[in-house]
Design an enzyme around this catalytic site. Structure first.
Site, PDB file in Angstrom:
ATOM      1  N   LYS A   1      -3.839   2.678  10.981  1.00  0.00           N
ATOM      2  CA  LYS A   1      -4.348   1.651   9.840  1.00  0.00           C
ATOM      3  C   LYS A   1      -4.502   1.450   9.087  1.00  0.00           C
ATOM      4  O   LYS A   1      -5.340   0.497   8.238  1.00  0.00           O
ATOM      5  CB  LYS A   1      -5.233   3.451   9.263  1.00  0.00           C
ATOM      6  CG  LYS A   1      -6.387   3.897  10.444  1.00  0.00           C
ATOM      7  CD  LYS A   1      -6.843   5.025   9.257  1.00  0.00           C
ATOM      8  CE  LYS A   1      -6.224   6.349   9.686  1.00  0.00           C
ATOM      9  NZ  LYS A   1      -5.753   7.101  10.687  1.00  0.00           N
ATOM     10  N   LYS A   2      -3.091   1.358   8.783  1.00  0.00           N
ATOM     11  CA  LYS A   2      -1.926   0.818   7.272  1.00  0.00           C
ATOM     12  C   LYS A   2      -1.761  -0.391   7.549  1.00  0.00           C
ATOM     13  O   LYS A   2      -1.883  -1.449   6.625  1.00  0.00           O
ATOM     14  CB  LYS A   2      -1.018   2.073   6.918  1.00  0.00           C
ATOM     15  CG  LYS A   2      -1.144   2.876   6.229  1.00  0.00           C
ATOM     16  CD  LYS A   2      -1.604   2.845   4.912  1.00  0.00           C
ATOM     17  CE  LYS A   2      -2.703   4.170   4.218  1.00  0.00           C
ATOM     18  NZ  LYS A   2      -3.545   3.573   2.435  1.00  0.00           N
TER      19      LYS A   2
ATOM     20  N   ASP B   1       0.916  -1.064   0.271  1.00  0.00           N
ATOM     21  CA  ASP B   1       0.096  -0.076   0.013  1.00  0.00           C
ATOM     22  C   ASP B   1       0.718   1.751   0.225  1.00  0.00           C
ATOM     23  O   ASP B   1       2.454   1.107   0.219  1.00  0.00           O
ATOM     24  CB  ASP B   1      -0.630   0.168   1.167  1.00  0.00           C
ATOM     25  CG  ASP B   1      -2.393   0.808   0.828  1.00  0.00           C
ATOM     26  OD1 ASP B   1      -2.260   1.574   0.661  1.00  0.00           O
ATOM     27  OD2 ASP B   1      -2.890   0.981   1.400  1.00  0.00           O
ATOM     28  N   LYS B   2      -0.102   2.402  -0.292  1.00  0.00           N
ATOM     29  CA  LYS B   2       1.196   3.772  -0.223  1.00  0.00           C
ATOM     30  C   LYS B   2       0.055   4.173   0.832  1.00  0.00           C
ATOM     31  O   LYS B   2      -0.875   4.459   0.700  1.00  0.00           O
ATOM     32  CB  LYS B   2       1.143   4.108  -2.027  1.00  0.00           C
ATOM     33  CG  LYS B   2       1.543   5.900  -2.014  1.00  0.00           C
ATOM     34  CD  LYS B   2       0.308   6.531  -2.034  1.00  0.00           C
ATOM     35  CE  LYS B   2       0.472   7.878  -2.515  1.00  0.00           C
ATOM     36  NZ  LYS B   2       0.030   8.811  -2.872  1.00  0.00           N
ATOM     37  N   HIS B   3       1.091   5.983   1.262  1.00  0.00           N
ATOM     38  CA  HIS B   3       0.039   6.479   2.063  1.00  0.00           C
ATOM     39  C   HIS B   3       0.706   7.910   1.677  1.00  0.00           C
ATOM     40  O   HIS B   3       2.111   8.172   1.644  1.00  0.00           O
ATOM     41  CB  HIS B   3       0.518   6.385   3.446  1.00  0.00           C
ATOM     42  CG  HIS B   3      -0.693   7.228   4.252  1.00  0.00           C
ATOM     43  ND1 HIS B   3      -1.320   7.543   4.231  1.00  0.00           N
ATOM     44  CD2 HIS B   3       0.281   8.728   4.984  1.00  0.00           C
ATOM     45  CE1 HIS B   3      -1.665   8.448   5.033  1.00  0.00           C
ATOM     46  NE2 HIS B   3      -0.853   9.082   5.524  1.00  0.00           N
ATOM     47  N   SER B   4      -0.154   9.012   1.210  1.00  0.00           N
ATOM     48  CA  SER B   4       0.243  10.552   1.005  1.00  0.00           C
ATOM     49  C   SER B   4       0.304  11.481   2.371  1.00  0.00           C
ATOM     50  O   SER B   4      -0.955  10.506   3.145  1.00  0.00           O
ATOM     51  CB  SER B   4       0.321  10.873  -0.158  1.00  0.00           C
ATOM     52  OG  SER B   4       0.570  12.413  -0.041  1.00  0.00           O
TER      53      SER B   4
ATOM     54  N   ARG C   1      -6.994  13.777  20.427  1.00  0.00           N
ATOM     55  CA  ARG C   1      -7.487  15.276  19.751  1.00  0.00           C
ATOM     56  C   ARG C   1      -7.435  16.140  19.305  1.00  0.00           C
ATOM     57  O   ARG C   1      -6.724  17.396  19.389  1.00  0.00           O
ATOM     58  CB  ARG C   1      -5.757  13.858  18.983  1.00  0.00           C
ATOM     59  CG  ARG C   1      -5.079  13.294  19.391  1.00  0.00           C
ATOM     60  CD  ARG C   1      -3.751  12.317  18.773  1.00  0.00           C
ATOM     61  NE  ARG C   1      -3.354  12.859  18.382  1.00  0.00           N
ATOM     62  CZ  ARG C   1      -2.967  13.212  16.398  1.00  0.00           C
ATOM     63  NH1 ARG C   1      -3.719  11.301  16.419  1.00  0.00           N
ATOM     64  NH2 ARG C   1      -2.297  13.422  16.039  1.00  0.00           N
TER      65      ARG C   1
ATOM     66  N   SER D   1      -0.794   7.328  14.437  1.00  0.00           N
ATOM     67  CA  SER D   1      -2.498   7.504  13.987  1.00  0.00           C
ATOM     68  C   SER D   1      -2.524   6.656  12.578  1.00  0.00           C
ATOM     69  O   SER D   1      -3.223   6.440  11.636  1.00  0.00           O
ATOM     70  CB  SER D   1      -2.854   8.702  14.039  1.00  0.00           C
ATOM     71  OG  SER D   1      -4.332   8.731  13.309  1.00  0.00           O
TER      72      SER D   1
END
Length: 439
Positions: A189-190, A82-85, A170, A185
Protein backbone atom coordinates in the site's frame (compact mmCIF):
# COMPACT_ATOMS: atom_id res chain seq x y z
CA UNK A 1 2.70 -23.19 -20.22
CA UNK A 2 -0.63 -22.91 -18.42
CA UNK A 3 -0.33 -21.44 -14.91
CA UNK A 4 -1.70 -23.73 -12.20
CA UNK A 5 -2.10 -22.02 -8.80
CA UNK A 6 -2.11 -25.35 -6.96
CA UNK A 7 1.45 -26.02 -8.08
CA UNK A 8 2.61 -22.81 -6.39
CA UNK A 9 0.74 -23.80 -3.22
CA UNK A 10 2.32 -27.26 -3.18
CA UNK A 11 5.83 -25.90 -3.73
CA UNK A 12 5.50 -23.46 -0.85
CA UNK A 13 3.81 -26.10 1.33
CA UNK A 14 6.85 -28.31 0.80
CA UNK A 15 9.23 -25.50 1.79
CA UNK A 16 10.54 -24.62 -1.67
CA UNK A 17 11.51 -21.10 -2.71
CA UNK A 18 9.07 -19.58 -5.19
CA UNK A 19 10.27 -17.66 -8.22
CA UNK A 20 9.36 -14.05 -8.90
CA UNK A 21 7.29 -15.25 -11.87
CA UNK A 22 5.29 -17.73 -9.79
CA UNK A 23 4.50 -15.14 -7.14
CA UNK A 24 3.60 -12.54 -9.76
CA UNK A 25 1.25 -14.90 -11.58
CA UNK A 26 -0.41 -15.99 -8.35
CA UNK A 27 -1.11 -12.40 -7.23
CA UNK A 28 -2.27 -11.41 -10.73
CA UNK A 29 -4.67 -14.35 -10.63
CA UNK A 30 -5.93 -13.33 -7.21
CA UNK A 31 -6.67 -9.85 -8.59
CA UNK A 32 -8.43 -10.98 -11.78
CA UNK A 33 -10.31 -13.85 -10.12
CA UNK A 34 -8.53 -16.78 -11.75
CA UNK A 35 -7.09 -17.73 -8.33
CA UNK A 36 -9.89 -18.66 -5.93
CA UNK A 37 -10.20 -17.46 -2.36
CA UNK A 38 -9.73 -21.06 -1.22
CA UNK A 39 -6.43 -21.23 -3.10
CA UNK A 40 -5.36 -17.87 -1.65
CA UNK A 41 -6.17 -19.17 1.86
CA UNK A 42 -4.08 -22.29 1.21
CA UNK A 43 -1.22 -20.12 -0.08
CA UNK A 44 -1.37 -17.88 3.00
CA UNK A 45 -1.32 -20.91 5.32
CA UNK A 46 1.64 -22.40 3.45
CA UNK A 47 3.53 -19.11 3.81
CA UNK A 48 2.49 -18.92 7.48
CA UNK A 49 4.21 -22.24 8.23
CA UNK A 50 7.08 -22.14 5.70
CA UNK A 51 7.72 -18.37 5.62
CA UNK A 52 9.51 -16.58 2.76
CA UNK A 53 13.04 -15.55 1.88
CA UNK A 54 13.89 -11.86 1.42
CA UNK A 55 13.70 -12.23 -2.37
CA UNK A 56 10.27 -13.86 -2.10
CA UNK A 57 9.05 -11.08 0.18
CA UNK A 58 10.26 -8.42 -2.26
CA UNK A 59 8.55 -10.22 -5.14
CA UNK A 60 5.29 -10.57 -3.20
CA UNK A 61 5.36 -6.91 -2.15
CA UNK A 62 6.04 -5.69 -5.69
CA UNK A 63 3.35 -7.95 -7.18
CA UNK A 64 0.78 -6.63 -4.71
CA UNK A 65 1.95 -3.05 -5.24
CA UNK A 66 1.63 -3.45 -9.01
CA UNK A 67 -1.84 -5.07 -8.81
CA UNK A 68 -3.35 -1.58 -9.16
CA UNK A 69 -2.33 2.02 -9.78
CA UNK A 70 1.15 3.19 -8.73
CA UNK A 71 1.17 6.95 -8.28
CA UNK A 72 3.71 9.14 -10.08
CA UNK A 73 4.87 12.38 -8.45
CA UNK A 74 7.61 13.25 -10.94
CA UNK A 75 5.97 16.64 -11.56
CA UNK A 76 6.79 17.80 -8.04
CA UNK A 77 9.92 19.85 -7.36
CA UNK A 78 10.96 18.08 -4.17
CA UNK A 79 11.30 14.68 -2.51
CA UNK A 80 8.22 12.56 -1.77
CA UNK A 81 8.13 10.82 1.61
CA UNK A 82 5.66 8.95 3.80
CA UNK A 83 5.58 7.41 7.27
CA UNK A 84 3.93 4.28 8.63
CA UNK A 85 3.30 3.25 12.22
CA UNK A 86 2.51 -0.32 13.21
CA UNK A 87 -0.10 1.08 15.58
CA UNK A 88 -0.49 2.05 19.20
CA UNK A 89 -2.54 4.04 21.70
CA UNK A 90 -2.33 7.83 21.72
CA UNK A 91 -0.17 7.64 18.59
CA UNK A 92 -1.08 10.77 16.64
CA UNK A 93 2.42 11.39 15.28
CA UNK A 94 1.29 11.49 11.64
CA UNK A 95 -0.83 14.58 12.30
CA UNK A 96 2.28 16.58 13.17
CA UNK A 97 4.95 14.79 11.13
CA UNK A 98 3.32 15.41 7.73
CA UNK A 99 3.09 19.22 8.10
CA UNK A 100 6.52 19.39 9.75
CA UNK A 101 8.08 17.71 6.70
CA UNK A 102 5.98 19.85 4.35
CA UNK A 103 7.44 22.92 6.06
CA UNK A 104 10.90 21.50 5.26
CA UNK A 105 10.14 21.34 1.52
CA UNK A 106 9.20 17.64 1.47
CA UNK A 107 5.95 16.41 -0.11
CA UNK A 108 3.96 13.96 2.01
CA UNK A 109 1.08 12.15 0.22
CA UNK A 110 0.16 10.09 3.30
CA UNK A 111 -2.21 7.19 2.71
CA UNK A 112 -3.44 6.12 6.12
CA UNK A 113 -5.76 3.55 7.64
CA UNK A 114 -8.51 3.21 10.19
CA UNK A 115 -8.32 1.76 13.68
CA UNK A 116 -7.46 -1.91 14.05
CA UNK A 117 -8.26 -3.72 17.28
CA UNK A 118 -7.14 -1.60 20.24
CA UNK A 119 -5.19 0.91 18.13
CA UNK A 120 -6.51 4.22 16.89
CA UNK A 121 -6.65 5.00 13.16
CA UNK A 122 -5.40 8.22 11.60
CA UNK A 123 -8.43 8.47 9.30
CA UNK A 124 -10.82 8.05 12.23
CA UNK A 125 -9.12 11.01 13.89
CA UNK A 126 -9.56 13.21 10.81
CA UNK A 127 -13.21 12.20 10.56
CA UNK A 128 -13.60 14.23 13.78
CA UNK A 129 -13.07 17.39 11.72
CA UNK A 130 -16.36 18.54 10.11
CA UNK A 131 -16.18 18.46 6.32
CA UNK A 132 -12.71 16.88 6.08
CA UNK A 133 -12.63 14.52 3.09
CA UNK A 134 -10.61 11.37 3.74
CA UNK A 135 -11.47 9.93 0.30
CA UNK A 136 -10.84 12.75 -2.22
CA UNK A 137 -10.60 12.10 -5.92
CA UNK A 138 -7.12 11.82 -7.38
CA UNK A 139 -7.16 15.37 -8.77
CA UNK A 140 -7.85 16.91 -5.36
CA UNK A 141 -5.35 14.60 -3.65
CA UNK A 142 -2.62 15.72 -6.03
CA UNK A 143 -3.55 19.40 -5.74
CA UNK A 144 -3.53 19.38 -1.93
CA UNK A 145 -0.21 17.53 -1.85
CA UNK A 146 1.34 20.01 -4.25
CA UNK A 147 -0.02 23.21 -2.67
CA UNK A 148 -0.17 22.35 1.04
CA UNK A 149 2.84 20.02 0.91
CA UNK A 150 0.93 17.20 2.59
CA UNK A 151 -2.38 15.37 2.28
CA UNK A 152 -3.51 12.69 4.71
CA UNK A 153 -6.18 10.50 3.12
CA UNK A 154 -7.42 6.89 2.96
CA UNK A 155 -6.48 4.10 0.59
CA UNK A 156 -8.34 4.33 -2.70
CA UNK A 157 -9.84 1.29 -4.41
CA UNK A 158 -7.21 1.21 -7.14
CA UNK A 159 -4.18 1.13 -4.82
CA UNK A 160 -2.88 -2.40 -4.12
CA UNK A 161 -6.26 -4.16 -4.59
CA UNK A 162 -4.58 -7.57 -4.18
CA UNK A 163 -3.72 -6.64 -0.60
CA UNK A 164 -7.37 -5.92 0.23
CA UNK A 165 -8.38 -9.35 -1.08
CA UNK A 166 -5.57 -11.27 0.59
CA UNK A 167 -5.90 -9.41 3.89
CA UNK A 168 -9.62 -10.18 4.13
CA UNK A 169 -8.81 -13.85 3.56
CA UNK A 170 -5.99 -13.86 6.14
CA UNK A 171 -8.28 -12.15 8.64
CA UNK A 172 -10.64 -15.15 8.75
CA UNK A 173 -8.14 -17.99 8.26
CA UNK A 174 -5.74 -17.48 11.18
CA UNK A 175 -2.86 -16.28 9.00
CA UNK A 176 -2.46 -12.67 10.15
CA UNK A 177 0.59 -13.10 12.39
CA UNK A 178 3.28 -13.86 9.83
CA UNK A 179 6.10 -11.38 9.23
CA UNK A 180 6.36 -12.11 5.49
CA UNK A 181 2.64 -11.50 4.92
CA UNK A 182 2.53 -8.48 7.27
CA UNK A 183 5.51 -6.97 5.44
CA UNK A 184 3.95 -7.34 1.99
CA UNK A 185 0.60 -6.01 3.22
CA UNK A 186 2.04 -2.86 4.81
CA UNK A 187 4.53 -2.06 2.07
CA UNK A 188 2.39 -2.80 -0.99
CA UNK A 189 0.00 0.00 0.00
CA UNK A 190 2.73 2.44 0.92
CA UNK A 191 4.92 1.81 -2.13
CA UNK A 192 1.91 2.14 -4.44
CA UNK A 193 1.94 5.80 -3.41
CA UNK A 194 5.08 6.31 -5.53
CA UNK A 195 7.38 7.28 -2.67
CA UNK A 196 11.03 8.24 -2.82
CA UNK A 197 11.54 7.44 0.87
CA UNK A 198 9.66 5.89 3.77
CA UNK A 199 10.18 6.13 7.53
CA UNK A 200 8.70 3.39 9.72
CA UNK A 201 7.64 3.58 13.36
CA UNK A 202 7.61 0.03 14.71
CA UNK A 203 6.04 -0.08 18.16
CA UNK A 204 7.12 -2.38 20.97
CA UNK A 205 5.53 -2.96 24.37
CA UNK A 206 2.20 -3.61 26.06
CA UNK A 207 0.23 -1.55 23.54
CA UNK A 208 1.94 -2.87 20.40
CA UNK A 209 1.04 -5.74 18.09
CA UNK A 210 4.65 -6.84 18.55
CA UNK A 211 4.99 -6.71 22.37
CA UNK A 212 8.65 -7.75 22.64
CA UNK A 213 11.73 -5.98 21.34
CA UNK A 214 12.87 -9.12 19.51
CA UNK A 215 9.59 -9.40 17.60
CA UNK A 216 9.56 -5.67 16.84
CA UNK A 217 13.14 -5.89 15.55
CA UNK A 218 12.26 -8.86 13.33
CA UNK A 219 9.38 -6.94 11.75
CA UNK A 220 11.39 -3.72 11.41
CA UNK A 221 14.28 -5.50 9.68
CA UNK A 222 11.90 -7.25 7.29
CA UNK A 223 10.10 -4.02 6.40
CA UNK A 224 13.32 -2.05 5.91
CA UNK A 225 15.08 -4.70 3.83
CA UNK A 226 12.06 -5.46 1.63
CA UNK A 227 11.24 -1.79 1.01
CA UNK A 228 14.83 -1.04 0.05
CA UNK A 229 14.87 -4.20 -2.08
CA UNK A 230 11.82 -2.80 -3.88
CA UNK A 231 13.66 0.45 -4.58
CA UNK A 232 12.42 2.78 -1.83
CA UNK A 233 14.88 4.26 0.67
CA UNK A 234 13.57 3.16 4.04
CA UNK A 235 14.60 3.11 7.69
CA UNK A 236 12.75 2.29 10.91
CA UNK A 237 12.73 3.48 14.49
CA UNK A 238 11.57 1.06 17.15
CA UNK A 239 9.62 3.13 19.69
CA UNK A 240 8.17 2.35 23.10
CA UNK A 241 4.47 1.56 23.53
CA UNK A 242 4.47 0.49 27.18
CA UNK A 243 2.31 3.54 27.85
CA UNK A 244 0.14 5.76 25.63
CA UNK A 245 2.34 8.03 23.53
CA UNK A 246 0.18 11.12 23.92
CA UNK A 247 -1.79 12.05 27.04
CA UNK A 248 -4.95 11.70 24.94
CA UNK A 249 -6.56 8.58 23.46
CA UNK A 250 -9.68 9.03 21.37
CA UNK A 251 -10.30 10.61 18.00
CA UNK A 252 -11.33 14.25 18.59
CA UNK A 253 -9.21 14.32 21.74
CA UNK A 254 -6.11 13.32 19.76
CA UNK A 255 -6.91 15.95 17.12
CA UNK A 256 -7.09 18.56 19.89
CA UNK A 257 -3.82 17.25 21.31
CA UNK A 258 -2.19 17.54 17.87
CA UNK A 259 -3.38 21.11 17.28
CA UNK A 260 -2.11 22.13 20.73
CA UNK A 261 1.19 20.46 19.82
CA UNK A 262 1.46 22.37 16.52
CA UNK A 263 0.53 25.72 18.10
CA UNK A 264 2.86 25.20 21.05
CA UNK A 265 0.08 25.37 23.65
CA UNK A 266 0.97 21.90 24.97
CA UNK A 267 3.49 19.27 23.87
CA UNK A 268 3.73 15.91 25.60
CA UNK A 269 7.49 15.29 26.08
CA UNK A 270 7.51 11.66 24.84
CA UNK A 271 5.33 12.56 21.86
CA UNK A 272 7.60 15.50 21.02
CA UNK A 273 10.73 13.35 21.06
CA UNK A 274 9.26 10.58 18.88
CA UNK A 275 7.76 13.07 16.41
CA UNK A 276 11.00 15.01 16.00
CA UNK A 277 13.08 11.83 15.74
CA UNK A 278 10.85 10.31 13.03
CA UNK A 279 10.63 13.63 11.16
CA UNK A 280 14.40 14.08 11.20
CA UNK A 281 14.99 10.48 10.11
CA UNK A 282 12.56 10.93 7.21
CA UNK A 283 14.28 14.15 6.17
CA UNK A 284 17.68 12.42 6.27
CA UNK A 285 16.39 9.70 3.92
CA UNK A 286 15.78 12.37 1.25
CA UNK A 287 19.49 13.22 1.20
CA UNK A 288 19.00 16.46 3.14
CA UNK A 289 22.43 18.02 3.56
CA UNK A 290 21.85 20.16 6.63
CA UNK A 291 21.08 19.37 10.26
CA UNK A 292 17.80 17.47 9.97
CA UNK A 293 16.98 17.67 13.67
CA UNK A 294 17.45 21.45 13.65
CA UNK A 295 15.33 21.81 10.49
CA UNK A 296 12.32 19.87 11.79
CA UNK A 297 12.48 21.63 15.16
CA UNK A 298 12.50 24.99 13.40
CA UNK A 299 9.52 23.98 11.24
CA UNK A 300 7.60 23.36 14.44
CA UNK A 301 8.81 26.28 16.56
CA UNK A 302 8.30 28.93 13.85
CA UNK A 303 4.69 27.93 13.27
CA UNK A 304 5.27 26.90 9.65
CA UNK A 305 4.13 23.31 10.34
CA UNK A 306 0.90 24.65 11.86
CA UNK A 307 0.28 26.67 8.69
CA UNK A 308 0.73 23.63 6.44
CA UNK A 309 -1.64 21.60 8.65
CA UNK A 310 -4.27 24.35 8.50
CA UNK A 311 -3.97 24.63 4.72
CA UNK A 312 -4.32 20.86 4.29
CA UNK A 313 -7.43 20.74 6.49
CA UNK A 314 -9.06 23.62 4.64
CA UNK A 315 -8.26 22.30 1.15
CA UNK A 316 -9.69 18.89 2.06
CA UNK A 317 -13.00 20.44 3.13
CA UNK A 318 -12.45 21.26 6.79
CA UNK A 319 -13.18 24.65 8.39
CA UNK A 320 -10.87 27.49 7.36
CA UNK A 321 -10.54 28.55 11.00
CA UNK A 322 -10.16 25.05 12.42
CA UNK A 323 -6.78 25.60 14.09
CA UNK A 324 -7.88 28.89 15.64
CA UNK A 325 -11.34 27.75 16.75
CA UNK A 326 -11.13 23.97 17.03
CA UNK A 327 -13.26 23.85 20.18
CA UNK A 328 -16.20 25.25 18.23
CA UNK A 329 -15.79 22.56 15.56
CA UNK A 330 -14.88 19.39 17.49
CA UNK A 331 -17.77 17.56 19.13
CA UNK A 332 -17.57 17.32 22.92
CA UNK A 333 -18.87 14.33 24.89
CA UNK A 334 -21.74 15.06 27.30
CA UNK A 335 -20.08 13.24 30.24
CA UNK A 336 -16.63 14.48 31.30
CA UNK A 337 -15.15 13.45 34.64
CA UNK A 338 -11.93 12.42 36.33
CA UNK A 339 -11.03 8.78 36.95
CA UNK A 340 -9.25 8.04 40.23
CA UNK A 341 -7.32 4.96 41.29
CA UNK A 342 -8.79 3.15 44.34
CA UNK A 343 -5.54 3.67 46.26
CA UNK A 344 -2.68 6.17 46.04
CA UNK A 345 0.64 5.17 44.52
CA UNK A 346 3.08 5.49 41.63
CA UNK A 347 2.05 4.28 38.17
CA UNK A 348 4.33 1.26 37.88
CA UNK A 349 2.90 -0.43 34.77
CA UNK A 350 0.21 0.22 32.19
CA UNK A 351 -1.63 -2.36 30.14
CA UNK A 352 -1.66 -0.01 27.17
CA UNK A 353 -3.75 -2.40 25.10
CA UNK A 354 -6.28 -2.28 27.93
CA UNK A 355 -6.39 1.52 27.68
CA UNK A 356 -7.08 1.20 23.96
CA UNK A 357 -9.85 -1.31 24.58
CA UNK A 358 -11.41 1.08 27.11
CA UNK A 359 -11.62 3.65 24.30
CA UNK A 360 -13.25 1.00 22.09
CA UNK A 361 -15.73 0.23 24.90
CA UNK A 362 -16.68 3.93 24.96
CA UNK A 363 -17.49 3.73 21.24
CA UNK A 364 -14.23 5.35 20.10
CA UNK A 365 -13.22 2.20 18.18
CA UNK A 366 -14.95 -0.64 16.36
CA UNK A 367 -16.16 -3.91 17.82
CA UNK A 368 -17.37 -4.89 14.33
CA UNK A 369 -16.13 -3.56 10.97
CA UNK A 370 -19.56 -1.99 10.34
CA UNK A 371 -19.63 -0.04 13.63
CA UNK A 372 -19.97 3.74 13.60
CA UNK A 373 -17.32 5.51 15.67
CA UNK A 374 -18.16 8.11 18.30
CA UNK A 375 -15.42 10.67 17.73
CA UNK A 376 -16.05 12.65 20.92
CA UNK A 377 -15.25 9.92 23.46
CA UNK A 378 -11.98 8.76 25.01
CA UNK A 379 -9.51 9.90 27.64
CA UNK A 380 -7.19 12.83 28.08
CA UNK A 381 -4.78 13.87 30.83
CA UNK A 382 -3.62 10.25 30.96
CA UNK A 383 -1.04 9.69 33.68
CA UNK A 384 2.23 8.18 32.48
CA UNK A 385 4.62 5.72 34.05
CA UNK A 386 6.20 7.12 37.21
CA UNK A 387 3.36 9.57 37.88
CA UNK A 388 2.03 9.70 41.44
CA UNK A 389 -1.76 9.48 41.70
CA UNK A 390 -4.05 9.81 44.72
CA UNK A 391 -7.51 10.97 45.75
CA UNK A 392 -6.84 14.42 44.28
CA UNK A 393 -4.68 13.45 41.29
CA UNK A 394 -6.58 11.33 38.73
CA UNK A 395 -5.16 8.75 36.36
CA UNK A 396 -7.15 10.30 33.49
CA UNK A 397 -10.13 12.39 32.49
CA UNK A 398 -12.98 10.41 30.92
CA UNK A 399 -15.14 11.62 27.99
CA UNK A 400 -18.25 9.48 27.49
CA UNK A 401 -21.59 9.47 25.69
CA UNK A 402 -23.67 7.82 28.41
CA UNK A 403 -23.37 6.60 31.97
CA UNK A 404 -23.29 2.87 31.09
CA UNK A 405 -20.29 3.10 28.76
CA UNK A 406 -18.63 5.57 31.13
CA UNK A 407 -18.83 3.14 34.05
CA UNK A 408 -17.52 0.23 31.96
CA UNK A 409 -14.62 2.24 30.53
CA UNK A 410 -13.74 3.59 33.97
CA UNK A 411 -13.47 0.05 35.34
CA UNK A 412 -11.33 -1.00 32.37
CA UNK A 413 -8.99 1.95 32.79
CA UNK A 414 -8.50 1.36 36.51
CA UNK A 415 -7.63 -2.29 35.83
CA UNK A 416 -5.13 -1.21 33.12
CA UNK A 417 -3.20 0.94 35.60
CA UNK A 418 -1.02 -0.90 38.10
CA UNK A 419 0.32 1.09 41.02
CA UNK A 420 3.39 0.52 43.16
CA UNK A 421 6.30 2.38 44.68
CA UNK A 422 8.26 2.99 41.47
CA UNK A 423 8.21 2.53 37.69
CA UNK A 424 10.67 0.83 35.33
CA UNK A 425 12.54 2.89 32.75
CA UNK A 426 11.78 1.92 29.15
CA UNK A 427 13.99 3.45 26.43
CA UNK A 428 11.76 5.64 24.29
CA UNK A 429 13.57 4.82 21.03
CA UNK A 430 15.60 1.68 21.71
CA UNK A 431 16.83 1.10 18.14
CA UNK A 432 17.08 2.43 14.61
CA UNK A 433 17.05 -0.12 11.81
CA UNK A 434 18.77 0.72 8.51
CA UNK A 435 19.11 -1.28 5.31
CA UNK A 436 21.86 -3.89 5.28
CA UNK A 437 23.07 -5.33 1.99
CA UNK A 438 22.73 -9.11 1.88
CA UNK A 439 20.34 -9.22 4.84
Amino acid sequence: MVFLPQEVIVRKRDGEVLTRGEIGQFIAGLTDGSVSHAQAAAFAMAVFFRNMTLDERVALTEAMRDSGTVLDWSDLDGPVVDKHSTGGVGDNVSLMLAPILAACGVYVPMISGRGLGHTGGTLDKFDSIPGYTTQPDNELFRRVTKEAGCAIIGQTADLAPADKILYSIRDVTGTIENVSLITASILSKKLAAGLGALILDVKSGSGAFMPTLDKSRELAESLVNVANGAGTRTAALITDMNEPLATAAGNALEIRNAVEFLTGKHRDPRLLEVTLALSAAALELTGFSGNARHAVHAALSTGKAKEHFSQMVTMLGGPADFVEKMDSHLEAAPIVRDVFAPNPGVVGAIDTRGVGMAVVALGGGRRMPTDTIDHAVGFDRLAGLGARVDSETPIARLHARDEATAADAERRLIVAYRLGDSAPKHPLIPERIDFREGA
